[in-house]
Motif scaffolding. Structure first.
Motif, PDB file in Angstrom:
ATOM      1  N   MET A   7       2.844  -4.376  -7.920  1.00  0.00           N
ATOM      2  CA  MET A   7       1.533  -3.814  -7.619  1.00  0.00           C
ATOM      3  C   MET A   7       1.698  -2.715  -6.402  1.00  0.00           C
ATOM      4  O   MET A   7       0.981  -2.086  -6.135  1.00  0.00           O
ATOM      5  CB  MET A   7       0.287  -4.971  -7.104  1.00  0.00           C
ATOM      6  CG  MET A   7       0.114  -5.482  -8.404  1.00  0.00           C
ATOM      7  SD  MET A   7      -0.718  -4.648  -9.802  1.00  0.00           S
ATOM      8  CE  MET A   7      -1.953  -3.895  -9.052  1.00  0.00           C
ATOM      9  N   HIS A   8       2.830  -2.784  -5.692  1.00  0.00           N
ATOM     10  CA  HIS A   8       3.234  -1.948  -4.488  1.00  0.00           C
ATOM     11  C   HIS A   8       4.242  -0.869  -4.855  1.00  0.00           C
ATOM     12  O   HIS A   8       4.620  -0.249  -3.916  1.00  0.00           O
ATOM     13  CB  HIS A   8       3.652  -2.898  -3.422  1.00  0.00           C
ATOM     14  CG  HIS A   8       2.588  -3.837  -2.820  1.00  0.00           C
ATOM     15  ND1 HIS A   8       1.400  -3.732  -2.042  1.00  0.00           N
ATOM     16  CD2 HIS A   8       2.596  -5.270  -3.036  1.00  0.00           C
ATOM     17  CE1 HIS A   8       0.848  -4.623  -1.804  1.00  0.00           C
ATOM     18  NE2 HIS A   8       1.285  -5.746  -2.189  1.00  0.00           N
ATOM     19  N   VAL A   9       4.265  -0.782  -6.187  1.00  0.00           N
ATOM     20  CA  VAL A   9       5.362   0.261  -6.651  1.00  0.00           C
ATOM     21  C   VAL A   9       4.586   1.409  -7.342  1.00  0.00           C
ATOM     22  O   VAL A   9       3.737   1.106  -7.926  1.00  0.00           O
ATOM     23  CB  VAL A   9       6.424  -0.604  -7.568  1.00  0.00           C
ATOM     24  CG1 VAL A   9       7.135   0.629  -8.076  1.00  0.00           C
ATOM     25  CG2 VAL A   9       7.081  -1.688  -7.021  1.00  0.00           C
ATOM     26  N   ASP A  10       4.934   2.567  -7.063  1.00  0.00           N
ATOM     27  CA  ASP A  10       4.404   3.708  -7.496  1.00  0.00           C
ATOM     28  C   ASP A  10       4.568   3.630  -9.187  1.00  0.00           C
ATOM     29  O   ASP A  10       5.894   3.675  -9.652  1.00  0.00           O
ATOM     30  CB  ASP A  10       5.032   5.070  -6.944  1.00  0.00           C
ATOM     31  CG  ASP A  10       4.552   6.327  -7.726  1.00  0.00           C
ATOM     32  OD1 ASP A  10       3.573   6.242  -8.616  1.00  0.00           O
ATOM     33  OD2 ASP A  10       4.623   7.279  -7.150  1.00  0.00           O
ATOM     34  N   PRO A  11       3.694   3.457  -9.880  1.00  0.00           N
ATOM     35  CA  PRO A  11       3.836   3.469 -11.301  1.00  0.00           C
ATOM     36  C   PRO A  11       4.593   4.548 -12.114  1.00  0.00           C
ATOM     37  O   PRO A  11       5.235   4.457 -12.744  1.00  0.00           O
ATOM     38  CB  PRO A  11       2.377   3.575 -12.015  1.00  0.00           C
ATOM     39  CG  PRO A  11       1.456   3.042 -10.849  1.00  0.00           C
ATOM     40  CD  PRO A  11       2.273   3.592  -9.613  1.00  0.00           C
TER      41      PRO A  11
END
Length: 247
Positions: free
Chosen positions: A219-223
């Motif tokens: 959830m904290h990673v750029d998609p």
């Protein structure tokens, strides 16, 4: 101190594979046979026992973040679960070298598909006959689970990527599908009473801890960056796994 080694390995594998949509049974199977010297039948049962609880935890974490695509996941499960049962029943009668070639070709072919989708095909609409394709990928996964004690994540994650899902929802949906297939496979392997409990319990605890961290980490990673780097990585990894099985 071996329990600490198993705990750390379980955590790292659980974190990695849940982040990329796998179940980890293939990795556990390789480690248990080549590093820790377990017999293949014992390693297969122990790997499923290790992977299943972490898959449940990971799938629940992805469910809470709303990333699971239940429609395509259920389409896969409709064929994956019966294929798991059939694979488990046929396993004693399939020569190991034939099974190895079949799985290797499946993995390599799926890897090529993922790379073509990533680098050649433009971002397109959902493919025609999506339900039929999802059913085929589910069936391939189920056979791998039933026959060899793998979690079957390769065909599932590759199929979801080919069907047009981005990496994050593909990883989430894959974990949901693998809960069903791994449960069925585990029940068949449990009946053979082949689990090495001393190894499996510590690996399982570590894997569950890793699975708890994976959805939060994603959830904290750029998609966009996740798709850019992980899709080709998954394609190359699938091809490597297929080739590695033959040599």
């Amino acid at each position: 101190m071996m329990w600490a080694v198993f705990l750390i390995i379980g955590f790292l594998v659980g974190l990695l594979v849940l982040s990329t949509g796998g179940g980890g049974a293939a990795i556990y199977l390789g480690l248990l046979t080549s590093v820790f010297g377990l017999a293949p039948a014992v390693a297969a049962s122990t790997s499923l026992f290790t992977a299943f609880p972490s898959l449940v935890v990971g799938a629940y974490g992805h469910y809470r973040t709303g990333q699971i695509h239940f429609k395509v996941g259920n389409q896969m499960l409709l064929t994956a679960i019966p294929a798991t049962v059939v694979g488990a029943l046929l396993a004693p009668y399939i020569p190991n070298d034939i099974y190895t070639w079949i799985v290797a070709l499946i993995l390599a072919g799926l890897g090529v598909q993922v790379l073509i989708k990533r680098f050649i095909m433009t971002k397109a609409k959902a493919p025609r006959h999506q339900s039929a394709q999802a059913a085929i990928y589910g069936m391939l996964s189920g056979i791998m689970v039933g026959v060899a004690g793998l979690s079957g994540g390769g065909p599932i994650i590759a199929g979801l990527l080919v069907l047009g899902l981005d990496m994050l929802p593909a990883a989430a949906t894959s974990s949901y599908v693998l809960v069903g297939t791994s449960l069925v496979g585990l029940l068949f392997h449990l009946s053979a009473n082949n689990i090495d409990w001393q190894v499996g319990i510590w690996l399982m605890i570590g894997a569950v801890l890793g699975a708890l961290c994976a959805p939060r980490l994603l959830m904290h990673v750029d998609p966009a960056k996740l798709n850019y780097y992980l899709k080709p990585f998954m394609g190359v990894l699938l091809i490597f796994m297929g080739v590695r099985m033959l040599f």
